[in-house]
Design a protein around this motif. Structure first.
Motif, PDB file in Angstrom:
ATOM      1  N   THR A 139       1.057  -1.235  -0.033  1.00 23.92           N
ATOM      2  CA  THR A 139      -0.061  -0.020  -0.225  1.00 23.92           C
ATOM      3  C   THR A 139       0.903   1.292  -0.010  1.00 23.92           C
ATOM      4  N   SER A 140       0.524   2.221  -0.642  1.00 27.42           N
ATOM      5  CA  SER A 140       1.256   3.612  -0.744  1.00 27.42           C
ATOM      6  C   SER A 140       0.605   4.345   0.416  1.00 27.42           C
ATOM      7  N   ARG A 141       1.203   5.119   0.892  1.00 29.39           N
ATOM      8  CA  ARG A 141       0.853   6.131   2.127  1.00 29.39           C
ATOM      9  C   ARG A 141       1.741   7.446   2.095  1.00 29.39           C
ATOM     10  N   GLN A 142       1.399   8.385   2.607  1.00 34.60           N
ATOM     11  CA  GLN A 142       2.045   9.872   3.105  1.00 34.60           C
ATOM     12  C   GLN A 142       2.673  10.322   1.743  1.00 34.60           C
ATOM     13  N   ILE A 143       1.900  10.548   0.745  1.00 39.62           N
ATOM     14  CA  ILE A 143       2.411  11.172  -0.600  1.00 39.62           C
ATOM     15  C   ILE A 143       3.020  12.326  -0.207  1.00 39.62           C
ATOM     16  N   ASN A 144       4.084  12.672  -0.666  1.00 38.72           N
ATOM     17  CA  ASN A 144       4.855  14.243  -0.290  1.00 38.72           C
ATOM     18  C   ASN A 144       4.972  14.884  -1.598  1.00 38.72           C
ATOM     19  N   PHE A 145       4.098  15.765  -1.734  1.00 39.45           N
ATOM     20  CA  PHE A 145       3.955  16.487  -3.162  1.00 39.45           C
ATOM     21  C   PHE A 145       5.171  17.682  -3.065  1.00 39.45           C
ATOM     22  N   GLY A 146       5.840  17.809  -2.121  1.00 38.24           N
ATOM     23  CA  GLY A 146       6.834  18.951  -2.205  1.00 38.24           C
ATOM     24  C   GLY A 146       8.337  18.356  -2.132  1.00 38.24           C
ATOM     25  N   ARG A 147       8.492  17.115  -2.666  1.00 38.01           N
ATOM     26  CA  ARG A 147       9.883  16.682  -2.611  1.00 38.01           C
ATOM     27  C   ARG A 147      10.699  16.879  -3.624  1.00 38.01           C
ATOM     28  N   ASN A 148      10.199  17.222  -4.859  1.00 35.98           N
ATOM     29  CA  ASN A 148      11.322  17.631  -5.896  1.00 35.98           C
ATOM     30  C   ASN A 148      10.429  18.521  -6.804  1.00 35.98           C
ATOM     31  N   LEU A 149      10.631  19.572  -6.396  1.00 38.09           N
ATOM     32  CA  LEU A 149       9.633  20.620  -7.471  1.00 38.09           C
ATOM     33  C   LEU A 149      10.383  20.887  -8.677  1.00 38.09           C
ATOM     34  N   THR A 150      11.471  20.601  -8.774  1.00 35.16           N
ATOM     35  CA  THR A 150      12.280  21.004 -10.183  1.00 35.16           C
ATOM     36  C   THR A 150      11.939  19.975 -11.457  1.00 35.16           C
ATOM     37  N   TYR A 151      11.261  18.827 -11.238  1.00 39.02           N
ATOM     38  CA  TYR A 151      10.812  17.769 -12.139  1.00 39.02           C
ATOM     39  C   TYR A 151       9.111  17.864 -12.124  1.00 39.02           C
TER      40      TYR A 151
END
Length: 589
Positions: A139-151
């Motif tokens: 299962t996927s959890r805790q998506i971090n949408f600010g991890r690598n904003l250059t891509y």
């Protein structure tokens, strides 16, 4: 607890993602009715052509996907038996193998990704090895949408925690040979009755598309893919992520599907460089932090942002007063090299006073200037099944386990399931039993996909933005429609193809490589195998059909009626089996 105690095995590498994404948007797929959306008089061929036309505009980046996701170039990178990370164990360099089917329970969103698989392994048969048959899906959890904003392309900005656990009772086997790490794991599993298996957790990050780290190339590469698809043939287009991960002990009472431990949240969760949610484990002598999903990168070269020294503290109930300094670590302890070496795990030694202060008080992670980056949320409620599938008309239960500072909570705690869709009724509040477990009765009323936020305490306030995977705990329920009208149809080929098989024939061109769902003769000839792979009891298996897990009960009934009739009437001649002489001569022609 879990992977944050020793012994543990660390790994690093790459993972491919090859989902069909045609069903991610409402114009092409109806997730409530679980059907492909055909325009008036549209054929399978026309539907596929429309999917290809959407590739160049990046609406559909992978119409020929297989859903297969696999570790590749992924190997054991280190072990820790309690003395820090070591690379001397014979297991170092051994391959980590996993092949799964990536499926979203809620196709329109990104919060329900999961991997259906049969087994995985660490090591090589005949040598040091862990053989792990599936106990439950990843299962996927805790998506971090600010991890690598250059891509900034699709999931390129994000990172994700993935977790599953393997029960000894389900056939988990360790072959330690001369590996001290595997020997220690095997000893704990054999001698400690609270150890029930192993937990696997990994982080996927820097997801690249079209085999390019330069996002400005993606429009050009998408057009090239579209041109190839128009020429025909099979053109899968997997995305690829870097991964770091850890394998450790799974104890009674620990969540199987998501990080338990003590949870440190970034309550503000800005969509920019910050620190994402982390897990922590406290012992009388150490504090272990899992920062695998936390510190963002400054570019596709994966250089970590430098926040300076970071300090863990125990704070009073006011959230401000520091009761004890738990330890400080420098940039060199969380930069790229440290991250790769430790899979994002940082260990701080503690004295007895500091450990005592942190035992019953919240932990925070602060910058040198006092900025609070992460703050503990003591009470957390986790679903035992994060993505639940039911049929319309079925009655079941949603089971939720409540934790207090990483341990199963006691009785008397109110838990509320709040739907993301405001038009869906709130499930109401349920009080936990003495083990901290709450059970909600659930009936499948109609075909739909619904998300629920789990809240604890009396009169909880629903989060204004619904699900925030960095801060809220949640589950999704997918109710597949009964489709009684389809079940009642005459089991003719015309009906079976139009109302059942054409859905996946249109959406999944990759099926052509194995079975032409538009061919009556092929479907009949593969009837016994189709029945096996579509059986509800086979749902968790890697090869279940359809891979999207959206076959309704009514559609299955019509399909089986057709296959049963086919077996009675179809009398195909036995195929000619060529002799070795014929095969030999055929090679010369």
């Amino acid at each position: 607890m879990s992977v944050l105690e020793t012994p543990r095995v660390l790994f690093k590498g790459t993972m491919s993602w090859d989902p069909i994404v045609t069903n991610n948007l409402a114009p092409a797929y109806d997730e409530a009715n679980a059907t492909t959306v055909f325009n008036v008089a549209e054929t399978v061929k026309a539907y596929r052509a429309a999917a290809i036309a959407n590739v160049a505009s990046s609406v559909n980046w992978n119409p020929d996907g297989t859903h297969r996701s696999a570790f590749f170039s992924t190997c054991v990178s280190g072990v820790d038996v309690g003395n820090g990370v070591s690379t001397d164990d014979p297991l170092i360099g051994a391959p980590v193998s996993l092949l799964g089917m990536l499926v979203d329970a809620e196709p329109y969103g990104v919060f329900t990704s999961q991997l259906f698989f049969d087994a995985m392994s660490f090591g090589i048969a005949g040598g040091c090895q862990v053989k792990a048959p599936r106990s439950q899906r990843v299962t996927s959890r805790q998506i971090n949408f600010g991890r690598n904003l250059t891509y900034r392309y699709k999931a390129g900005v994000a990172s994700v925690v993935w977790q599953t656990s393997f029960a000894t009772a389900d056939g988990l086997k360790l072959y330690p040979h001369d590996s001290p790490a595997l020997q220690a794991l095997a000893q704990a599993m054999a001698e400690d009755p609270t150890v029930i298996g192993l937990t696997l957790r990994w982080n996927s990050y820097r997801t690249l598309y079209f085999d390019s780290a330069d996002v400005t190339q993606n429009p050009k590469l998408a057009q090239e893919l579209a041109d190839k698809l128009k020429l025909g043939g099979f053109q899968p287009n997997p995305a690829r992520s870097d991964v770091v991960g850890v394998l450790g002990l799974w104890r009674q009472g620990e969540p199987a599907n998501e990080p338990g431990d003590r949870t440190l949240l970034n309550a503000e969760n800005p969509k920019g460089p910050s620190i994402g949610t982390a897990s922590a484990r406290l012992t009388p002598t150490s504090l272990t932090l899992d920062l695998a999903n936390s510190i963002s990168e400054t570019g596709v070269d994966l250089t970590k942002q430098d926040l300076g020294p970071l300090t863990a503290v125990a704070v009073a109930a006011d959230g401000t007063t520091v009761l004890a300094q738990l330890g400080t670590f420098a940039y060199a302890d969380y930069d790229k090299d440290a991250y790769d070496k430790s899979s994002g795990i940082v260990v701080l030694p503690l004295d007895a006073d500091a450990a005592q202060a942190a035992a019953d008080n919240d932990i925070q992670l602060r910058g040198a200037d006092g900025t609070v980056y992460l703050a503990e949320a003591a009470i957390r409620a986790y679903p035992l099944t994060p993505n639940l599938y039911i049929d319309e008309g079925d009655n079941t239960q949603v089971q939720v386990q409540v934790y207090d500072r990483g341990l199963p909570a006691g009785g008397g705690i109110e838990v509320t399931m709040v739907p993301v869709n405001p038009s869906t009724p709130v499930m109401g509040s349920v009080t936990t039993d003495p083990s901290g477990l709450a059970a909600f009765p659930l009936t499948g009323v109609q075909g739909q996909v619904e998300g629920y936020v789990l809240l604890t305490g009396p009169d909880p306030t629903p989060p204004p933005g619904g699900i925030d995977p960095q801060t809220t705990t949640y589950l999704y329920v997918r109710t597949l429609p009964a489709d009684d009208n389809i079940a009642a149809m005459a089991p003719t080929w015309a009906n079976v193809h139009e109302f059942v098989l054409s859905n996946w024939q249109a959406m999944a061109p990759c099926m052509d490589n194995w079975l032409d769902l538009g061919s009556e003769a092929q479907v009949k000839s593969y009837g016994p195998l189709i029945r096996k792979l579509t059986d509800p009891g086979y749902f968790e298996a890697f090869r279940y059909m359809p891979v999207t897990r959206d076959l309704s009960k009514g559609s299955r009934t019509l399909l089986y009626a057709f296959l049963d009739g086919g077996k009675k009437t179809l009398k195909a001649a036995a195929p000619h089996k060529p002799s070795n002489l014929e095969l030999s001569r055929a090679m010369r022609r």
